[in-house]
Design an enzyme around this catalytic site. Structure first.
Site, PDB file in Angstrom:
ATOM      1  CE  LYS A  13      -2.118  -0.902   3.925  1.00  0.00           C
ATOM      2  NZ  LYS A  13      -1.424  -2.131   4.379  1.00  0.00           N
ATOM      3  NE  ARG A  88      -3.284  -0.506  10.986  1.00  0.00           N
ATOM      4  CZ  ARG A  88      -2.236  -0.025  10.311  1.00  0.00           C
ATOM      5  NH1 ARG A  88      -2.250   1.194   9.837  1.00  0.00           N
ATOM      6  NH2 ARG A  88      -1.191  -0.788  10.098  1.00  0.00           N
ATOM      7  NE  ARG A 127       7.498  -2.534   5.547  1.00  0.00           N
ATOM      8  CZ  ARG A 127       6.177  -2.483   5.646  1.00  0.00           C
ATOM      9  NH1 ARG A 127       5.457  -1.963   4.679  1.00  0.00           N
ATOM     10  NH2 ARG A 127       5.574  -2.974   6.703  1.00  0.00           N
ATOM     11  NE  ARG A 160       7.103  -0.183   9.828  1.00  0.00           N
ATOM     12  CZ  ARG A 160       5.866  -0.172   9.350  1.00  0.00           C
ATOM     13  NH1 ARG A 160       5.625   0.342   8.153  1.00  0.00           N
ATOM     14  NH2 ARG A 160       4.867  -0.673  10.036  1.00  0.00           N
ATOM     15  NE  ARG A 171       2.753  -4.056  11.550  1.00  0.00           N
ATOM     16  CZ  ARG A 171       3.619  -3.926  10.545  1.00  0.00           C
ATOM     17  NH1 ARG A 171       4.791  -4.543  10.604  1.00  0.00           N
ATOM     18  NH2 ARG A 171       3.319  -3.194   9.520  1.00  0.00           N
TER      19      ARG A 171
HETATM   20  P1  AMP Z   1       1.708   1.040   9.325  1.00  0.00           P
HETATM   21  O1  AMP Z   1       2.926   1.827   8.980  1.00  0.00           O
HETATM   22  O2  AMP Z   1       0.482   1.507   8.609  1.00  0.00           O
HETATM   23  O3  AMP Z   1       1.928  -0.440   9.199  1.00  0.00           O
HETATM   24  O4  AMP Z   1       1.421   1.318  10.878  1.00  0.00           O
HETATM   25  C1  AMP Z   1       2.379   0.976  11.865  1.00  0.00           C
HETATM   26  C2  AMP Z   1       1.711   0.952  13.231  1.00  0.00           C
HETATM   27  O5  AMP Z   1       1.193   2.251  13.551  1.00  0.00           O
HETATM   28  C3  AMP Z   1       0.526   0.008  13.373  1.00  0.00           C
HETATM   29  O6  AMP Z   1       0.920  -1.329  13.635  1.00  0.00           O
HETATM   30  C4  AMP Z   1      -0.211   0.651  14.553  1.00  0.00           C
HETATM   31  O7  AMP Z   1       0.432   0.368  15.776  1.00  0.00           O
HETATM   32  C5  AMP Z   1      -0.027   2.136  14.280  1.00  0.00           C
HETATM   33  N1  AMP Z   1      -1.120   2.658  13.418  1.00  0.00           N
HETATM   34  C6  AMP Z   1      -1.006   3.142  12.151  1.00  0.00           C
HETATM   35  N2  AMP Z   1      -2.199   3.516  11.664  1.00  0.00           N
HETATM   36  C7  AMP Z   1      -3.099   3.255  12.645  1.00  0.00           C
HETATM   37  C8  AMP Z   1      -4.512   3.402  12.747  1.00  0.00           C
HETATM   38  N3  AMP Z   1      -5.246   3.872  11.735  1.00  0.00           N
HETATM   39  N4  AMP Z   1      -5.112   3.023  13.910  1.00  0.00           N
HETATM   40  C9  AMP Z   1      -4.392   2.555  14.943  1.00  0.00           C
HETATM   41  N5  AMP Z   1      -3.061   2.376  14.906  1.00  0.00           N
HETATM   42  C10 AMP Z   1      -2.406   2.723  13.772  1.00  0.00           C
END
Ligand code: AMP
Length: 230
Positions: A13, A88, A127, A160, A171
């Site tokens: 994404k 989410r 990644r 990360r 996740r």
């Molecule tokens: P991502 O980079 O989108 O994979 O997000 C990394 C982490 O940020 C996730 O595993 C959550 O802990 C937090 N996070 C990102 N977006 C959200 C969201 N919309 N709601 C809650 N937690 C989020």
């Protein structure tokens, strides 16, 4: 162009959203990037979010909705936006609908990236991201030209914390429990369109573009998109 990119971690994404930002000038709104930046800068938000993120859990809805509502009002988002990693949860999706309705700028399409979990986990494990500009690489199929340095800005490229295999599994579990219900939520609104996340970068880009701009591409219900609902 006002889109939501939906799908489990590691499906591509963020990479696609960055392409759309580059090529179409729309704002790439990644809630994960916003939180990581807050952590880097040591802000109150960063301190609050960190423990959730390190475990692979979700940051509370009220925090996330506030961040996104503010971000959507920034000037660069007026040309269009791609929401990557938000919403989410169902409460986030419902709040987003209210915020966008108030702004008179509803989402045009929700692009659901399909990919089997094994491939997604492998991709996350490989990644790498740039600490400075957020560019995304992969040790297996898209490594930076110079190991450890970003091709674009020369910044440090790192893995990360939450891309470690055990956190990635968590996740995915969180996705299944809390985010997967959004597929039905948007399908019921006729907004959900599936794309095959296994495709290469450019093929996937074209598939999304055809769905994002149905007026210049194939009609929404064409055979090129057999999974499209609505
Ligand atoms: P991502 O980079 O989108 O994979 O997000 C990394 C982490 O940020 C996730 O595993 C959550 O802990 C937090 N996070 C990102 N977006 C959200 C969201 N919309 N709601 C809650 N937690 C989020």
């Amino acid at each position: 162009m006002r889109l939501i990119f939906l799908g489990p971690p590691g499906v591509g994404k963020g990479t696609q959203a960055k392409l759309f930002q580059e090529r179409h000038g729309v704002a790439h709104i990644s809630t994960g990037d916003i939180l990581r930046e807050a952590i880097e800068q040591g802000t109150a938000l960063g301190r609050q979010a960190r423990s959730y993120m390190d475990r692979g859990d979700l940051v509370p809805d009220d925090v996330m909705v506030g961040i996104v509502a503010e971000r959507l009002r920034q000037p660069d988002a007026q040309r269009g936006f791609i929401l990557d990693g938000f919403p989410r949860t169902l409460p986030q999706a419902e709040s987003l609908e209210c915020v966008l309705q108030e702004m008179g700028r509803p989402v045009e399409a929700v692009i659901y990236f399909e990919l089997d979990e094994e491939t997604a986990v492998r991709r996350s494990a490989g990644r790498l991201i740039c600490r400075r500009c957020g560019a995304i690489y992969n040790v297996d199929h898209r490594p930076p030209r110079v190991a450890g340095a970003c091709d674009i800005c020369g910044g440090e490229v790192f893995q990360r914390e939450d891309d470690r295999p055990e956190v990635v599994r968590r996740r995915h579990q969180v996705y299944r429990d809390q985010t997967a219900p959004l597929e039905a939520f948007y399908r019921a609104r006729g907004a959900l369109h599936r794309v095959d996340g296994k495709q290469g970068l450019e093929a996937l880009y074209r598939a999304i573009l055809a769905l994002a701009k149905p007026q210049v591409g194939a009609p929404k219900a064409s055979s090129a998109n057999p999974g499209a609902a609505g």
